[in-house]
Design a protein around this motif. Structure first.
Motif, PDB file in Angstrom:
ATOM      1  N   ARG A   7      21.091 -15.281 -10.739  1.00  0.00           N
ATOM      2  CA  ARG A   7      21.085 -16.681 -10.306  1.00  0.00           C
ATOM      3  C   ARG A   7      20.261 -16.855  -9.048  1.00  0.00           C
ATOM      4  N   TRP A   8      20.391 -15.941  -8.102  1.00  0.00           N
ATOM      5  CA  TRP A   8      19.575 -16.025  -6.887  1.00  0.00           C
ATOM      6  C   TRP A   8      18.090 -16.006  -7.257  1.00  0.00           C
ATOM      7  N   SER A   9      17.730 -15.104  -8.143  1.00  0.00           N
ATOM      8  CA  SER A   9      16.340 -14.985  -8.552  1.00  0.00           C
ATOM      9  C   SER A   9      15.844 -16.265  -9.214  1.00  0.00           C
ATOM     10  N   GLU A  10      16.694 -16.895 -10.017  1.00  0.00           N
ATOM     11  CA  GLU A  10      16.310 -18.149 -10.669  1.00  0.00           C
ATOM     12  C   GLU A  10      16.010 -19.241  -9.643  1.00  0.00           C
ATOM     13  N   VAL A  11      16.805 -19.308  -8.581  1.00  0.00           N
ATOM     14  CA  VAL A  11      16.587 -20.333  -7.562  1.00  0.00           C
ATOM     15  C   VAL A  11      15.274 -20.075  -6.815  1.00  0.00           C
ATOM     16  N   ILE A  12      15.003 -18.829  -6.506  1.00  0.00           N
ATOM     17  CA  ILE A  12      13.733 -18.489  -5.857  1.00  0.00           C
ATOM     18  C   ILE A  12      12.571 -18.796  -6.795  1.00  0.00           C
ATOM     19  N   ALA A  13      12.730 -18.459  -8.072  1.00  0.00           N
ATOM     20  CA  ALA A  13      11.670 -18.724  -9.048  1.00  0.00           C
ATOM     21  C   ALA A  13      11.371 -20.216  -9.149  1.00  0.00           C
ATOM     22  N   SER A  14      12.385 -21.044  -9.063  1.00  0.00           N
ATOM     23  CA  SER A  14      12.185 -22.488  -9.115  1.00  0.00           C
ATOM     24  C   SER A  14      11.321 -22.961  -7.952  1.00  0.00           C
ATOM     25  N   ALA A  57      11.268 -19.924   5.671  1.00  0.00           N
ATOM     26  CA  ALA A  57      12.285 -20.349   6.643  1.00  0.00           C
ATOM     27  C   ALA A  57      13.642 -19.738   6.322  1.00  0.00           C
ATOM     28  N   PHE A  58      13.949 -19.610   5.034  1.00  0.00           N
ATOM     29  CA  PHE A  58      15.215 -18.971   4.650  1.00  0.00           C
ATOM     30  C   PHE A  58      15.243 -17.519   5.101  1.00  0.00           C
ATOM     31  N   PHE A  59      14.184 -16.782   4.819  1.00  0.00           N
ATOM     32  CA  PHE A  59      14.173 -15.367   5.199  1.00  0.00           C
ATOM     33  C   PHE A  59      14.098 -15.190   6.718  1.00  0.00           C
ATOM     34  N   ASP A  60      13.437 -16.123   7.402  1.00  0.00           N
ATOM     35  CA  ASP A  60      13.456 -16.076   8.872  1.00  0.00           C
ATOM     36  C   ASP A  60      14.881 -16.258   9.396  1.00  0.00           C
ATOM     37  N   ASP A  61      15.608 -17.189   8.788  1.00  0.00           N
ATOM     38  CA  ASP A  61      16.994 -17.434   9.188  1.00  0.00           C
ATOM     39  C   ASP A  61      17.861 -16.201   8.959  1.00  0.00           C
ATOM     40  N   ARG A  62      17.705 -15.569   7.801  1.00  0.00           N
ATOM     41  CA  ARG A  62      18.495 -14.375   7.495  1.00  0.00           C
ATOM     42  C   ARG A  62      18.130 -13.222   8.433  1.00  0.00           C
ATOM     43  N   THR A  63      16.858 -13.094   8.748  1.00  0.00           N
ATOM     44  CA  THR A  63      16.421 -12.036   9.672  1.00  0.00           C
ATOM     45  C   THR A  63      17.065 -12.230  11.041  1.00  0.00           C
ATOM     46  N   ALA A  64      17.098 -13.467  11.510  1.00  0.00           N
ATOM     47  CA  ALA A  64      17.718 -13.760  12.805  1.00  0.00           C
ATOM     48  C   ALA A  64      19.219 -13.491  12.763  1.00  0.00           C
ATOM     49  N   SER A  65      19.861 -13.811  11.641  1.00  0.00           N
ATOM     50  CA  SER A  65      21.293 -13.578  11.508  1.00  0.00           C
ATOM     51  C   SER A  65      21.622 -12.090  11.566  1.00  0.00           C
ATOM     52  N   PHE A  66      20.845 -11.264  10.877  1.00  0.00           N
ATOM     53  CA  PHE A  66      21.097  -9.826  10.907  1.00  0.00           C
ATOM     54  C   PHE A  66      20.827  -9.241  12.296  1.00  0.00           C
ATOM     55  N   ALA A 114      15.892 -26.965  -0.504  1.00  0.00           N
ATOM     56  CA  ALA A 114      15.963 -28.399  -0.785  1.00  0.00           C
ATOM     57  C   ALA A 114      15.298 -29.247   0.292  1.00  0.00           C
ATOM     58  N   ASP A 115      14.769 -28.611   1.332  1.00  0.00           N
ATOM     59  CA  ASP A 115      14.127 -29.336   2.427  1.00  0.00           C
ATOM     60  C   ASP A 115      12.714 -29.741   2.021  1.00  0.00           C
ATOM     61  N   HIS A 116      12.612 -30.902   1.390  1.00  0.00           N
ATOM     62  CA  HIS A 116      11.323 -31.311   0.835  1.00  0.00           C
ATOM     63  C   HIS A 116      10.365 -31.867   1.880  1.00  0.00           C
ATOM     64  N   ASP A 117      10.757 -31.837   3.148  1.00  0.00           N
ATOM     65  CA  ASP A 117       9.812 -32.164   4.216  1.00  0.00           C
ATOM     66  C   ASP A 117       8.824 -31.031   4.447  1.00  0.00           C
ATOM     67  N   LYS A 118       9.122 -29.851   3.879  1.00  0.00           N
ATOM     68  CA  LYS A 118       8.238 -28.692   4.015  1.00  0.00           C
ATOM     69  C   LYS A 118       7.709 -28.295   2.645  1.00  0.00           C
ATOM     70  N   ARG A 131      23.518 -21.480   0.962  1.00  0.00           N
ATOM     71  CA  ARG A 131      22.589 -21.390   2.096  1.00  0.00           C
ATOM     72  C   ARG A 131      21.141 -21.396   1.604  1.00  0.00           C
ATOM     73  N   LEU A 132      20.877 -20.610   0.563  1.00  0.00           N
ATOM     74  CA  LEU A 132      19.520 -20.548   0.013  1.00  0.00           C
ATOM     75  C   LEU A 132      19.072 -21.912  -0.493  1.00  0.00           C
ATOM     76  N   THR A 133      19.908 -22.573  -1.272  1.00  0.00           N
ATOM     77  CA  THR A 133      19.511 -23.863  -1.836  1.00  0.00           C
ATOM     78  C   THR A 133      19.358 -24.927  -0.759  1.00  0.00           C
ATOM     79  N   SER A 134      20.119 -24.816   0.335  1.00  0.00           N
ATOM     80  CA  SER A 134      19.962 -25.790   1.413  1.00  0.00           C
ATOM     81  C   SER A 134      18.583 -25.686   2.046  1.00  0.00           C
ATOM     82  N   PHE A 135      18.079 -24.474   2.193  1.00  0.00           N
ATOM     83  CA  PHE A 135      16.723 -24.298   2.730  1.00  0.00           C
ATOM     84  C   PHE A 135      15.679 -24.776   1.735  1.00  0.00           C
TER      85      PHE A 135
END
Length: 208
Positions: free
Chosen positions: A140-147, A96-105, A84-88, A78-82
């Motif tokens: 691993r999550w941290s590495e993806v965010i760092a990227s 957008a990822f954290f907004d999505d997670r906030t809405a889910s909770f 990977a959106d290179h239009d933003k 889910r994180l990488t899908s957000f």
């Protein structure tokens, strides 16, 4: 909690059944926690004998480690899908990822939280196996965010004053803490505070 039981010999494992056990276990552990989730409830959910559980997993601890793997795999996808959106631009993707997670909770009534965070609070002091799995997943999550943050530093929307890896660790740690507070307060306010501090203060105005 069910006592660990040695692996038993039995028929050749059915991988479809193994997947069903992991998915059922993830659902129960997310809802009720690791200690409160009995193997009996999991096997009842998918209508298999309790003894068959040990054809697939050596112990409840080993099962918990694999449940953490499955949750991390799904969350990372889910994180990488957000991201990977290179239009933003990078920071907008991350928000957008954290907004999505906030809405889910919010839809779940601000309960349950993150399975890895729940394992950290409940289990890792008592299970070295689960601790190792959880720590690796957080890394691993941290590495993806760092990227993503590194990309923002490269395009100039985020300064390089702080290493992307340190920023990513801080953001992930803060998010996990906010989720614990969310559950305690049964409120989305801690998640909104997290986003405000990260995106309006920590990462805002860092461009060159």
């Amino acid at each position: 909690m069910d006592a660990d039981t040695p692996a038993r010999r039995g028929p050749k494992p059915n991988m479809h059944m193994r997947e069903k056990l992991i998915e059922a276990g993830l659902k129960e552990i997310h809802a009720h926690g690791f200690a409160a989730t009995g193997i009996q409830k999991i096997v009842d959910d998918i209508k298999v004998p309790k003894g068959s559980f040990y054809n697939y997993f050596e112990s409840k601890e080993a099962f918990g480690a694999e449940v953490s793997d499955r949750y991390s795999e799904q969350a990372l996808a889910r994180l990488t899908s957000f991201l990977a959106d290179h239009d933003k631009p990078p920071l907008r993707r991350l928000k957008a990822f954290f907004d999505d997670r906030t809405a889910s909770f919010a839809l779940r009534g601000h309960t349950q939280g993150c399975v890895l965070g729940n394992f950290s609070a409940e289990t890792v002091d008592h299970s070295e196996l689960i601790r190792q799995h959880v720590a690796a997943h957080f890394g691993r999550w941290s590495e993806v965010i760092a990227s993503c943050l590194s990309e923002a530093q490269t395009d100039g929307t985020l300064s390089g004053e702080l290493p992307a890896g340190a920023l990513a660790d801080f953001i992930l740690n803060s998010w996990e803490g906010a989720l614990l507070r969310m559950r305690a307060d049964r409120s989305g306010a801690p998640l909104e505070t997290f986003k405000q501090m990260v995106f309006d203060v920590l990462l805002h105005g860092k461009g060159h």
